[in-house]
Scaffold this active site. Structure first.
Site, PDB file in Angstrom:
ATOM      1  N   HIS A  89      38.923  36.949  33.196  1.00 15.24           N
ATOM      2  CA  HIS A  89      37.943  36.881  34.282  1.00 15.24           C
ATOM      3  C   HIS A  89      37.690  38.235  34.933  1.00 15.24           C
ATOM      4  CE1 HIS A  89      41.403  35.997  37.124  1.00 15.24           C
ATOM      5  NE2 HIS A  89      40.645  36.667  37.955  1.00 15.24           N
ATOM      6  N   ASP A 225      43.942  33.424  30.062  1.00 16.25           N
ATOM      7  CA  ASP A 225      43.105  34.319  30.871  1.00 16.25           C
ATOM      8  C   ASP A 225      43.479  35.789  30.669  1.00 16.25           C
ATOM      9  OD1 ASP A 225      41.388  35.417  32.701  1.00 16.25           O
ATOM     10  OD2 ASP A 225      41.862  34.011  34.310  1.00 16.25           O
ATOM     11  N   SER A 656      44.616  39.962  40.155  1.00 13.46           N
ATOM     12  CA  SER A 656      44.239  39.405  38.857  1.00 13.46           C
ATOM     13  C   SER A 656      44.429  40.453  37.769  1.00 13.46           C
ATOM     14  CB  SER A 656      42.777  38.965  38.871  1.00 13.46           C
ATOM     15  OG  SER A 656      42.657  37.774  39.574  1.00 13.46           O
TER      16      SER A 656
HETATM   17  N1  ARG Z   1      40.825  31.915  40.571  1.00 15.20           N
HETATM   18  C1  ARG Z   1      40.919  33.132  39.829  1.00 15.20           C
HETATM   19  C2  ARG Z   1      41.039  34.314  40.752  1.00 15.20           C
HETATM   20  O1  ARG Z   1      40.415  34.377  41.776  1.00 15.20           O
HETATM   21  C3  ARG Z   1      39.750  33.367  38.947  1.00 15.20           C
HETATM   22  C4  ARG Z   1      39.669  32.429  37.839  1.00 15.20           C
HETATM   23  C5  ARG Z   1      38.426  32.600  37.016  1.00 15.20           C
HETATM   24  N2  ARG Z   1      38.223  31.400  36.277  1.00 15.20           N
HETATM   25  C6  ARG Z   1      37.215  30.537  36.526  1.00 15.20           C
HETATM   26  N3  ARG Z   1      37.212  29.393  35.917  1.00 15.20           N
HETATM   27  N4  ARG Z   1      36.244  30.837  37.354  1.00 15.20           N
HETATM   28  O2  ARG Z   1      41.683  35.276  40.445  1.00 15.20           O
END
Ligand code: ARG
Length: 724
Positions: A89, A225, A656
């Site tokens: 992501h 991811d 992330s």
């Molecule tokens: N929740 C994650 C974060 O803010 C991002 C995940 C991205 N995946 C998604 N399905 N939008 O770091």
């Protein structure tokens, strides 16, 4: 040697009485202070490295393998050729930009089989931290308590400029000085910034984003991811803009992979660049978040997402164009839904209130304290009351989300400069040369743009403004809508998209070829954005004194809070500077009688499979590998394949892509998310419930090896000696 060091640190701790009293998993700590504040705890929990091995400015250390990716994510160096791991992501926008219907890397994934095939990403940077130091006394040298906030800001600003200059080595380094503890302390950070960062590999979204927005922010999770990039330097090893002559960076330090696997209670640490937390927000702030801020984001964001999604579902072209914007907004939007829910369920308001009561009794116990801190909480409360009366937060967030979600609304802000060029009286070729950057801007703007979608978004935004923003605070474009369009926002939006030179690529290009000031100034798109912007600026000016009052009161509150509890080491809020958080691999109980184990297996991917739902499609190749149990050396001890695991490290957005490391500093996974039950975590840490969701490094390696057959990469990445 190690032992002496250990004793010395222990002694230092005793003498100063400093001890990190939070549950050890809470807190995002500054690497520079780890030796003094956290090392003893870390060692007790399983850290095997010396303080110098983790942070040293004279020799290579762990910190040299951790980078800030583009200011929004973290990445880590995993080979001596500048190879980087980060999240899928984090690269999503880059992958989207390289994608088209013919090369749909979002859907199919991307693997460079040689250096030549790696894809450059304009504008994407990687920053290495060279060093940091505490510059508090120098920043605050000229500051006095009598100063107004604006006098203080300007004194601080001047000092910061000087401090930055001092270390920039004539532009070789990028230097930033940041405030900590709400402006009570200041530290300086020196970075080396590399501008040539290329995309090396990404799994298909059916792996990298498996579970989509349904599973996002949730456990149990089965998302791979991760993505792979490479940082390049000039032939001399120094930062250089993209060029064919550039070479893979020779890093100071890179991480080895551990394939030992994780067990409950294993020591873990996560290094990275957490963006923002607000752990010192008061009960008054919580109330504003619950009653105004989160509801505004959820309403406007939700409506825009609905419109995007419905058009994306109808066309692959629109789907690819809007994928990145949609994912970003959806992620933020769902976070705010969870935050609101978490704040309520976890009684965060009451917990904050209790801290404030304690603070007040400490203040009231002595006259000298009263003189300094006596008004802080009342001032904070007054400011929030004034904000609520004017619906300040509603207006602020309606505008922010509108500009984020509507490309049409944002574009006139970028193109305003056209007017000045036209007013300068240039003509013909000279004029066209001056306008060249605006042609380019148009290419960028309309690449991921669908006028029909944008028209619906504009109408929806106007509609929501009309519903929720007080009449006297509406942007004056509504007068025009009332007079010329009988108040009908849909008619207005329709006309705008028919006539505006900023709303479609054809109109825009035709306008640039034959520009006129009058056309631009009378343009409905320009008028609309201008009107929103002006009304926002007017409101902002009106509340500026409140903002200053809040800033000062909040600074005093945090200062007093720390002094009221001198035994406890308070950690600073995240602010996009390098932090380390340590903890362990851990399960949790999300609700009464429900237990969530700390790891998921590939079997769970097969369980979740739903070919009719694009979020839960399982690639045929992955199913084949699962059926043959062809996991190679990436399998767990019982032959099964682990996908994700939990730890109790304290992270937030910006982390992330962060490496999660074992006690020896080896890579065991990549952090990529937080969990639904503790989404209020940015405001209050919840030790029982708050978890980091990590993708197991062995799943990452399995995908690279068995799924993608990218042997070039497998050979490049080094695996540490197996120990269990
Ligand atoms: N929740 C994650 C974060 O803010 C991002 C995940 C991205 N995946 C998604 N399905 N939008 O770091």
């Amino acid at each position: 040697m190690k032992k002496t060091l250990f004793t010395l640190i222990l002694l230092a701790g005793l003498i100063t009485g400093l001890k990190a009293e939070n549950p050890p998993d809470e807190g995002m700590w500054l690497p520079m202070f780890v030796e003094r504040l956290n090392y003893v705890d870390m060692q007790k929990m399983g850290l095997k490295l010396t303080p110098q091995e983790i942070y040293d400015i004279n020799h290579s250390s762990l910190k040299d393998a951790i980078v800030n990716l583009g200011g929004f994510c973290t990445a880590e160096v995993v080979s001596n050729q500048g190879l980087l791991f980060t999240n899928h992501h984090c690269s999503y926008d880059a992958i989207q930009k390289h994608s088209s219907i013919d090369h749909d890397y979002l859907t199919d994934g991307f693997w460079a089989r040689s250096l030549e095939e790696e894809l450059p990403n304009e504008g994407l940077t990687v920053s290495f931290l060279v060093k940091m130091d505490d510059v508090t006394s120098r920043v605050l040298e000229k500051v006095s308590p009598e100063m107004s906030e604006s006098e203080r800001s300007s004194a601080v600003g001047k000092a910061i400029e000087m401090l930055k200059e001092e270390e920039s080595a004539e532009g070789k380094y990028e230097v930033s000085v940041k405030g900590f503890y709400n402006g009570n302390e200041y530290y300086r950070f020196v970075y080396e910034v590399y501008e040539d960062v290329r995309l090396v590999g990404a799994p298909p979204s059916a792996i990298g984003k498996f579970g989509g927005d349904t599973d996002n922010w949730m456990w149990p999770r089965h998302t791979g991811d991760f993505s792979i990039m490479r940082v390049y330097s000039g032939p001399d090893g120094k930062p250089a803009p993209y060029s064919k002559e550039n070479i893979p960076l020779k890093p100071k330090h890179f991480l080895k992979i551990s394939i030992d696997g994780v067990e409950r209670g294993d020591y873990t640490m996560i290094w990275g660049y957490p963006g923002t937390t607000d752990r010192y927000r008061t009960s008054h702030g919580i109330q504003a978040t619950l009653s105004e801020i989160d509801p505004a984001i959820v309403k406007v964001g939700g409506r825009i997402l609905e419109i995007m999604k419905s058009d994306m579902d109808k066309s692959d072209e629109v789907r690819i164009k809007y994928a990145s914007n949609y994912a970003g907004l959806a992620n933020f939007w769902k976070n705010k839904i969870g935050e609101k829910r978490g704040l309520k369920r976890l009684d965060v308001y009451d917990k904050k209130k209790a801290i404030e009561d304690q603070f007040s009794s400490w203040v009231n116990a002595e006259e000298s304290r009263k003189a300094i801190y006596g008004n802080a909480l009342q001032d904070i409360s007054d400011v929030y009351t004034a904000y609520a009366e004017t619906k300040y937060n509603t207006k602020l967030w309606y505008l922010q989300i509108s500009f984020f979600g509507s490309q049409m609304m944002a574009f006139p802000m970028q193109t305003q400069g056209i007017i000045n060029i036209l007013k300068s009286g240039q003509k013909g070729e000279e004029l066209q040369t001056s306008l060249a950057p605006f042609y380019e801007m148009g290419t960028g703007q309309f690449k991921n743009y669908n006028p029909a979608t944008e028209e619906k978004i504009v109408a929806a935004i106007l509609e929501m403004y009309r519903e929720d923003v007080p009449k006297d605070a509406l942007p004056d474009i509504f007068n025009l809508i009332d007079k010329k369009f009988k108040g009908d926002v849909h008619l207005f939006a329709k006309k705008l998209f028919e006539t505006s030179v900023l709303a479609t690529e054809e109109n825009y290009k035709a306008f640039l070829a034959k520009p006129s000031i009058k056309t631009f100034e009378n343009d409905l798109g320009y008028k609309m954005t201008n009107s929103f912007y002006n009304s926002f600026m007017t409101q902002n000016m009106a509340v500026a004194p409140l903002g200053e009052k809040l800033k000062k009161a909040q600074r005093l509150f945090v200062d007093g809070l720390r002094k009221s509890n001198p035994e406890k080491v308070y950690y600073p809020d995240a602010n996009s500077t390098m932090r380390v958080t340590f903890g362990q691999v851990l399960d949790y109980f999300p609700a009464d009688a429900i237990h969530y184990d700390f790891r998921t297996y590939i079997d769970g991917i097969i369980e979740k499979e739903d070919p009719t739902n694009e979020e839960f499609i399982v690639p045929a190749k992955l199913k084949e590998l699962y059926e043959k149990k062809d996991y190679g050396k990436w399998a767990d001890k019982d032959g099964r394949l682990v996908v994700c695991f939990l730890s109790n490290n304290d992270i937030t957005g910006g982390n992330s892509g962060s490496p999660i490391l074992n006690g020896k500093g080896e890579l065991i996974g990549l952090a990529f998310d937080g969990n639904w039950e503790a989404m209020s975590g940015d405001i209050a840490f919840e030790p029982e419930l708050q978890r980091t969701i990590n993708v197991d490094i062995r799943y990452v390696m399995f995908i690279i090896d068995k799924f993608a057959n990218a042997q070039n990469l497998i050979d490049e990445i080094k695996i540490a000696q197996k120990t269990r």
